[in-house]
Write a protein that holds these residues in place. Structure first.
Motif, PDB file in Angstrom:
ATOM      1  N   THR A   1       0.829  -1.107   0.044  1.00 51.88           N
ATOM      2  CA  THR A   1       0.040   0.138   0.056  1.00 51.88           C
ATOM      3  C   THR A   1       0.828   1.295   0.124  1.00 51.88           C
ATOM      4  O   THR A   1       0.509   2.084  -0.765  1.00 51.88           O
TER       5      THR A   1
ATOM      6  N   GLU B   1       0.395   4.174  -3.025  1.00 58.53           N
ATOM      7  CA  GLU B   1       0.308   5.340  -2.754  1.00 58.53           C
ATOM      8  C   GLU B   1       1.199   6.520  -2.862  1.00 58.53           C
ATOM      9  O   GLU B   1       0.901   7.503  -3.529  1.00 58.53           O
TER      10      GLU B   1
ATOM     11  N   SER C   1      -1.567  -2.843  -4.064  1.00 58.94           N
ATOM     12  CA  SER C   1      -2.480  -2.862  -2.848  1.00 58.94           C
ATOM     13  C   SER C   1      -3.009  -1.294  -2.478  1.00 58.94           C
ATOM     14  O   SER C   1      -2.187  -0.305  -2.479  1.00 58.94           O
ATOM     15  N   GLY C   2      -4.432  -1.391  -2.345  1.00 58.84           N
ATOM     16  CA  GLY C   2      -4.828  -0.240  -1.878  1.00 58.84           C
ATOM     17  C   GLY C   2      -5.064  -0.291  -0.406  1.00 58.84           C
ATOM     18  O   GLY C   2      -4.449  -0.905   0.396  1.00 58.84           O
ATOM     19  N   GLN C   3      -6.007   0.448  -0.030  1.00 54.93           N
ATOM     20  CA  GLN C   3      -6.599   0.493   1.600  1.00 54.93           C
ATOM     21  C   GLN C   3      -7.004  -0.912   1.798  1.00 54.93           C
ATOM     22  O   GLN C   3      -7.550  -1.417   1.044  1.00 54.93           O
TER      23      GLN C   3
END
Length: 406
Positions: free
Chosen positions: A222, A226, A274-276
């Motif tokens: 993540t 991001e 991968s996000g949140q």
């Protein structure tokens, strides 16, 4: 943006078994005693490539019958199911908890002084992390062989032949023509640096754990995703959820434009972003590189000399998209049989069943092709394939529409 949400197994994707490390810092693998190898390598160890993704091998613990383990280079510890440990007389001590890639924690204890026999290679004074093992496979897997194993040998992984060759690190000499990459270690886990370019136009170096317990190509964590704004648009990506030993994680599956690994440049590589709620990795690590990418090579992990050697195999030019159909093929004589269809997959939606025999693709006889050629046909996402299927005495014609992932 695709609104379809699928469980990972529907794509034939198997996530890392644990990606475990002792983040609390109270227990490290250095607590384990030195290994005593009773039978010196080189030795050959057969394995199964479960769902074409995970390395399963058999081993005996304390003289037991052969038991199934996952081989996971990105697990700080080797694991054993608590019930099996008790039955084998392994005492659990020094209880603690550790955190995994899913963000959850599991309770563990340590059992020391165990013997381990892998295809006649006998090791004593082995330490296992003991826990309630959550078996999620189609056989009785009782644990995991982790990073400590890789410290004791030069481990050569031949994905095509489905075997490991274990070499003595003190006498091993490499004489081939493969590409050598430096290994870096954090909490005993080997990592490599790769160059990546993305569809956003950005490029970056990523430090990735080598994870033979991961069925994917590359998973980016993540923080990395991001910081590089790699999910600023998810159009053409597919969202799914996968499980690990310590919790669920979610990803968007898309493509990296290029991945440069040593002297090899791979294009349009299927990548999990991968996000949140996605994968969490310790500081300084940007993600993991798994078997779907590694199996394009014969891989030699020489931890004692801090290097990995890659030799392209016959699978090198074969992209890793064909599993997205959600079916697993095995060859039986001259026939290709479907041995598994994943729930919610494209194959299930098209009405395919385990036990179906693949007779032809686009009017081309399957018996005239090998498995690599079939994979090359299935890898073409966004295309439409006409399959001829034999089910008992019945002949069926099935159209399989492939998803396009960008």
């Amino acid at each position: 943006m695709l609104n379809r949400f699928l469980i990972a197994v529907s794509l034939g994707i198997v996530t890392c078994s644990t990606c475990m490390s002792a983040r609390a810092g109270r227990i490290t693998i250095s607590d384990a005693p030195e290994t005593n190898v009773k039978v010196r390598p080189p030795a050959r160890v057969p394995f199964e490539l479960y769902l074409n993704s995970l390395i399963f091998l058999q081993a005996r613990v304390n003289g037991s019958e052969p038991m199934w383990f996952v081989l996971d280079s990105a697990s700080t510890f080797s694991f054993l199911d608590a019930g099996k440990a008790e039955a084998l007389g392994i005492k659990a001590e020094n209880r603690d908890s550790i955190t995994g890639s899913g963000g959850g924690s599991i309770e563990i204890a340590f059992g020391k002084g165990a013997s381990l026999d892998i295809s006649g290679v006998k090791l004593t004074d082995q330490t296992f992390a003991i826990t309630q093992w959550r078996n999620k496979y189609d056989r009785n897997v009782v644990g995991m062989i982790g990073a400590p194993f890789f410290k004791q040998f030069v481990v050569e992984i031949d994905y095509q032949a489905k075997n490991l060759t274990l070499h003595n690190p003190q006498t091993y000499t490499y004489t081939g023509k493969g590409s050598s990459l430096p290994l870096e270690f954090s909490e005993e886990i080997p990592a490599v640096r790769v160059g990546m370019t993305f569809r956003t136009g950005s490029s970056s170096e990523a430090k990735l754990d080598l994870d033979t317990g991961a069925g994917q190509t590359i998973i980016l964590n993540t923080a990395f995703v991001e910081s590089h704004k790699l999910l600023s648009s998810t159009e053409g990506m597919l969202k799914f959820e996968a499980g690990s030993l310590a919790g669920k994680v979610s990803y968007f599956t898309g493509r990296s434009k290029t991945v440069t690994l040593g002297g090899f440049a791979l294009e349009s590589v299927l990548t999990n972003f991968s996000g949140q709620g996605g994968m969490k990795v310790r500081a300084g690590i940007d993600g993991v590189i798994g078997n779907w990418l590694l199996k394009r090579f014969r891989v030699i992990l020489d931890c004692s000399h801090r290097r990995m050697i890659l030799e392209p195999s016959d699978l090198f030019p074969v992209a890793t998209d064909f599993e997205m159909t959600g079916l697993s093929l095995v060859r039986e004589g001259a026939q290709f049989k479907i041995d598994h269809v994943f729930r919610g997959s494209l194959a299930e939606g098209a009405g395919l069943h385990a036990g179906d025999v693949l007779v032809a693709i686009d009017n081309r006889s399957a018996s005239q092709m090998n498995l690599i050629q079939l994979r090359q046909m299935f890898k073409q996402d966004g295309s439409k394939l006409a399959l001829t299927i034999k089910r008992g005495a019945e002949t069926l014609w099935v159209t399989l529409h492939m998803l396009e992932i960008r």
